[in-house]
Every structure is written in C-alpha cells, then in structure tokens.
Scaffold this motif. Structure first.
Motif, PDB file in Angstrom:
ATOM      1  N   SER A  84       0.833  -1.211   0.000  1.00  0.00           N
ATOM      2  CA  SER A  84       0.000   0.000   0.000  1.00  0.00           C
ATOM      3  C   SER A  84       0.861   1.251   0.000  1.00  0.00           C
ATOM      4  O   SER A  84       0.564   2.224  -0.699  1.00  0.00           O
ATOM      5  CB  SER A  84      -0.920   0.015   1.220  1.00  0.00           C
ATOM      6  OG  SER A  84      -1.850  -1.020   1.136  1.00  0.00           O
ATOM      7  N   LEU A  85       1.935   1.233   0.771  1.00  0.00           N
ATOM      8  CA  LEU A  85       2.832   2.378   0.823  1.00  0.00           C
ATOM      9  C   LEU A  85       3.494   2.608  -0.533  1.00  0.00           C
ATOM     10  O   LEU A  85       3.599   3.747  -1.000  1.00  0.00           O
ATOM     11  CB  LEU A  85       3.887   2.175   1.907  1.00  0.00           C
ATOM     12  CG  LEU A  85       4.885   3.307   2.092  1.00  0.00           C
ATOM     13  CD1 LEU A  85       4.182   4.611   2.436  1.00  0.00           C
ATOM     14  CD2 LEU A  85       5.901   2.940   3.164  1.00  0.00           C
ATOM     15  N   LYS A  86       3.915   1.528  -1.191  1.00  0.00           N
ATOM     16  CA  LYS A  86       4.517   1.673  -2.519  1.00  0.00           C
ATOM     17  C   LYS A  86       3.517   2.276  -3.502  1.00  0.00           C
ATOM     18  O   LYS A  86       3.880   3.154  -4.294  1.00  0.00           O
ATOM     19  CB  LYS A  86       5.007   0.310  -3.021  1.00  0.00           C
ATOM     20  CG  LYS A  86       6.351  -0.095  -2.454  1.00  0.00           C
ATOM     21  CD  LYS A  86       6.800  -1.476  -2.855  1.00  0.00           C
ATOM     22  CE  LYS A  86       6.833  -1.718  -4.319  1.00  0.00           C
ATOM     23  NZ  LYS A  86       7.352  -3.062  -4.676  1.00  0.00           N
ATOM     24  N   LYS A  87       2.265   1.850  -3.466  1.00  0.00           N
ATOM     25  CA  LYS A  87       1.242   2.406  -4.352  1.00  0.00           C
ATOM     26  C   LYS A  87       1.063   3.894  -4.093  1.00  0.00           C
ATOM     27  O   LYS A  87       0.963   4.696  -5.028  1.00  0.00           O
ATOM     28  CB  LYS A  87      -0.104   1.693  -4.147  1.00  0.00           C
ATOM     29  CG  LYS A  87      -0.216   0.366  -4.815  1.00  0.00           C
ATOM     30  CD  LYS A  87      -1.621  -0.179  -4.595  1.00  0.00           C
ATOM     31  CE  LYS A  87      -1.802  -1.536  -5.180  1.00  0.00           C
ATOM     32  NZ  LYS A  87      -3.145  -2.070  -4.924  1.00  0.00           N
ATOM     33  N   LEU A  88       1.008   4.255  -2.838  1.00  0.00           N
ATOM     34  CA  LEU A  88       0.829   5.656  -2.462  1.00  0.00           C
ATOM     35  C   LEU A  88       2.017   6.494  -2.929  1.00  0.00           C
ATOM     36  O   LEU A  88       1.830   7.574  -3.517  1.00  0.00           O
ATOM     37  CB  LEU A  88       0.669   5.767  -0.944  1.00  0.00           C
ATOM     38  CG  LEU A  88       0.424   7.158  -0.381  1.00  0.00           C
ATOM     39  CD1 LEU A  88      -0.876   7.737  -0.923  1.00  0.00           C
ATOM     40  CD2 LEU A  88       0.392   7.106   1.133  1.00  0.00           C
ATOM     41  N   LEU A  89       3.227   6.008  -2.710  1.00  0.00           N
ATOM     42  CA  LEU A  89       4.415   6.756  -3.138  1.00  0.00           C
ATOM     43  C   LEU A  89       4.488   6.873  -4.656  1.00  0.00           C
ATOM     44  O   LEU A  89       4.904   7.906  -5.185  1.00  0.00           O
ATOM     45  CB  LEU A  89       5.679   6.098  -2.585  1.00  0.00           C
ATOM     46  CG  LEU A  89       5.862   6.221  -1.071  1.00  0.00           C
ATOM     47  CD1 LEU A  89       7.048   5.390  -0.605  1.00  0.00           C
ATOM     48  CD2 LEU A  89       6.013   7.672  -0.645  1.00  0.00           C
ATOM     49  N   ARG A  90       4.053   5.848  -5.373  1.00  0.00           N
ATOM     50  CA  ARG A  90       4.010   5.940  -6.840  1.00  0.00           C
ATOM     51  C   ARG A  90       2.969   6.961  -7.289  1.00  0.00           C
ATOM     52  O   ARG A  90       3.208   7.728  -8.214  1.00  0.00           O
ATOM     53  CB  ARG A  90       3.718   4.568  -7.438  1.00  0.00           C
ATOM     54  CG  ARG A  90       4.933   3.701  -7.468  1.00  0.00           C
ATOM     55  CD  ARG A  90       4.825   2.548  -8.458  1.00  0.00           C
ATOM     56  NE  ARG A  90       6.060   1.815  -8.446  1.00  0.00           N
ATOM     57  CZ  ARG A  90       6.285   0.748  -7.689  1.00  0.00           C
ATOM     58  NH1 ARG A  90       5.343   0.262  -6.934  1.00  0.00           N
ATOM     59  NH2 ARG A  90       7.454   0.156  -7.717  1.00  0.00           N
ATOM     60  N   ALA A  91       1.829   6.966  -6.623  1.00  0.00           N
ATOM     61  CA  ALA A  91       0.777   7.926  -6.960  1.00  0.00           C
ATOM     62  C   ALA A  91       1.257   9.361  -6.725  1.00  0.00           C
ATOM     63  O   ALA A  91       0.881  10.273  -7.460  1.00  0.00           O
ATOM     64  CB  ALA A  91      -0.478   7.651  -6.145  1.00  0.00           C
ATOM     65  N   TRP A  92       2.083   9.566  -5.733  1.00  0.00           N
ATOM     66  CA  TRP A  92       2.613  10.893  -5.441  1.00  0.00           C
ATOM     67  C   TRP A  92       3.809  11.222  -6.319  1.00  0.00           C
ATOM     68  O   TRP A  92       4.332  12.333  -6.265  1.00  0.00           O
ATOM     69  CB  TRP A  92       3.048  10.989  -3.991  1.00  0.00           C
ATOM     70  CG  TRP A  92       1.929  11.055  -2.999  1.00  0.00           C
ATOM     71  CD1 TRP A  92       0.613  11.306  -3.251  1.00  0.00           C
ATOM     72  CD2 TRP A  92       2.033  10.868  -1.588  1.00  0.00           C
ATOM     73  NE1 TRP A  92      -0.097  11.278  -2.094  1.00  0.00           N
ATOM     74  CE2 TRP A  92       0.746  11.013  -1.051  1.00  0.00           C
ATOM     75  CE3 TRP A  92       3.089  10.586  -0.739  1.00  0.00           C
ATOM     76  CZ2 TRP A  92       0.480  10.903   0.306  1.00  0.00           C
ATOM     77  CZ3 TRP A  92       2.824  10.473   0.614  1.00  0.00           C
ATOM     78  CH2 TRP A  92       1.533  10.623   1.115  1.00  0.00           C
TER      79      TRP A  92
END
Length: 98
Positions: A84-92
């Motif tokens: 989930s953190l990786k997805k969030l960081l990619r989205a940002w």
C-alpha cells in the motif's frame, strides 16, 4: 528462577519475534521499530552463543522455529502495508512507475 536455557539469547530472540509479530498485528509501529533494534542485537548474541555452544541443541532449534513462525506471521501484516505504501508513493510520484 531461570535456567541457563531460558537465559540463552535464542530464547529471548524467540520471545522478541513473538512480541514483534504482536506489535505488527496491532499496528504499533513504534513498538515494532524498537523491537527490531533489540532483535538485531539478539541475533548477534545468538551467533556468539553458537560459537561456544552446540547450535543444534533441540531447545534452540525449537526456539528458532518459533521465531521464524512469528516473523512469518508479522509478514502477513507488513507485506500488505508495504504494498500500500509503494502504491501511495508511486501515486505521489515519489517512486518511479513499475
């Protein structure tokens, strides 16, 4: 009164891994981080213990199996959080796209 086996670093390592898994399950990241530091030191102490004792001692093997099971249980909580953190960081835009 504790026995020499209970005082061995691998016994504490098994208890620490169990506590780490409980902290991960409870999403208590401060406690989990503190335990990770302690586990690193206990791993080093276990290696030193093995240099002067029989690492195949049945009690040690059982403790290491229990420690591994606890870490695998912790992974069940940490891996989804990591994804989930990786997805969030990619989205940002903080991580490159896959």
């Amino acid at each position: 009164m504790t026995t020499p086996i209970e005082e061995a670093p691998w016994a504490e390592l098994a208890r620490g891994c169990e506590a780490f898994a409980a902290a991960a399950e409870a999403n208590d990241w401060d406690r989990a981080a503190a335990l990770m530091s302690a586990l690193d030191a206990l791993t080093t102490a276990d290696r030193a213990w093995c240099a002067t004792h029989d690492p195949a001692l049945p009690e040690r093997r059982a403790a290491i199996v229990a420690a591994r099971a606890s870490l695998e249980a912790a992974g069940a909580h940490l891996l989804p959080a990591h994804a989930s953190l990786k997805k969030l960081l990619r989205a940002w835009g903080a991580l490159p796209p896959t």
